[in-house]
Design a protein around this motif. Structure first.
Motif: not given
Length: 275
Positions: A213-236
């Protein structure tokens, strides 16, 4: 920018501008369309385009060539839209570029969807048939694995090993599949492309098994200001999922491997088994 791409962008821009004149049932919708004239000229087959420049998908954002071409593409679309709006006597569009969810359209064109990397170089494609469908017998005779559907009565599931058609066009080392790309690379590439897309980008970040979760959270905090939205889905994968990754050896050892994104030869002959 390639002349063919420039011309295609100009033609699509003019087409979408004319489409804003289609009949509207609701006058409120018509008023908003007339005011905004929003269009969304988009791209698909981003993976192939990047590979044609000798780059892997995750390397695109570091390329000055790709950056310059995306910038020029956006400028061509904006200029064409403004000039055509003036010619038509309507408002200039408030937005002109988009990357839409183009899964089915991309399959018809034989390219990867939107700006997504491919799911897998080799995969099992599962298709459902009614057990009374005459086409099912064709699949049985072809030697494809057939089993009862776990979720629907009177339905069979056909499993066909496939190789993505992208490997017919580009060397294996240039092609990355989704589970080989980090969360940070996913979001960083989306942010890179978003610089040139003024509407939203339809894009899903594949989350590999075991991601913290920490890896995902870090990436979202880093890149969310530069995109209009983020969608993530488990690769299961659930049992009998439409797509399942397999290795090259599994594909080569299969009794009936199909080369393509899903039965190119059969579809071209008018007997496409995809329902």
């Amino acid at each position: 920018l390639e002349p063919e791409l420039r011309e295609a962008a100009q033609l699509m821009t003019r087409f979408l501008m004319r489409a804003t004149y289609a009949d509207k049932v609701d006058q409120r919708v018509a008023s908003i369309v007339d005011e905004n004239r929003r269009i969304g000229v988009g791209i698909t087959g981003f993976t192939e385009w990047v590979a044609s420049h000798g780059l892997k998908w995750s390397e695109a954002r570091h390329s000055k060539v790709i950056e310059a071409k995306l910038k020029e593409l956006a400028e061509v679309v904006r200029t064409t839209a403004d000039e055509y709006a003036d010619e038509l006597g309507c408002n200039r569009p408030i937005k002109t570029m988009a990357i839409a969810p183009t899964g089915s359209i991309s399959l018809l064109a034989g390219v990867s969807a939107g700006m997504h990397p491919i799911f897998s170089r080799y995969f099992n494609r599962r298709i459902r048939f009614a057990d009374t469908d005459p086409a099912l017998q064709t699949q049985i005779e072809a030697g494809h694995h057939v089993e009862d559907d776990l979720y629907s009565a009177n339905t069979k599931v056909v499993t066909i090993p496939c190789q993505d058609t992208i490997l017919d066009k580009f060397p294996d080392h240039l092609i990355q599949q989704a589970d080989e790309i980090s969360v940070d690379d996913f979001m960083a590439t989306q942010a890179f492309v978003q610089q040139f897309i003024d509407n939203a980008i339809s894009f899903t970040v594949n989350l590999k098994d075991g991601i913290e979760q920490t890896e995902l959270a870090a990436a979202v905090r880093k890149h969310l200001p530069n995109v209009k939205g983020i969608t993530a889905f488990p690769d299961v994968s659930r049992p009998q999922s439409p797509y399942e990754r397999i290795t090259r050896d599994q594909y080569n050892n299969s009794m009936s491997g199909e080369v393509g994104q899903g039965f190119d030869e059969e579809c071209l002959s008018g007997a496409c088994p995809i329902k």
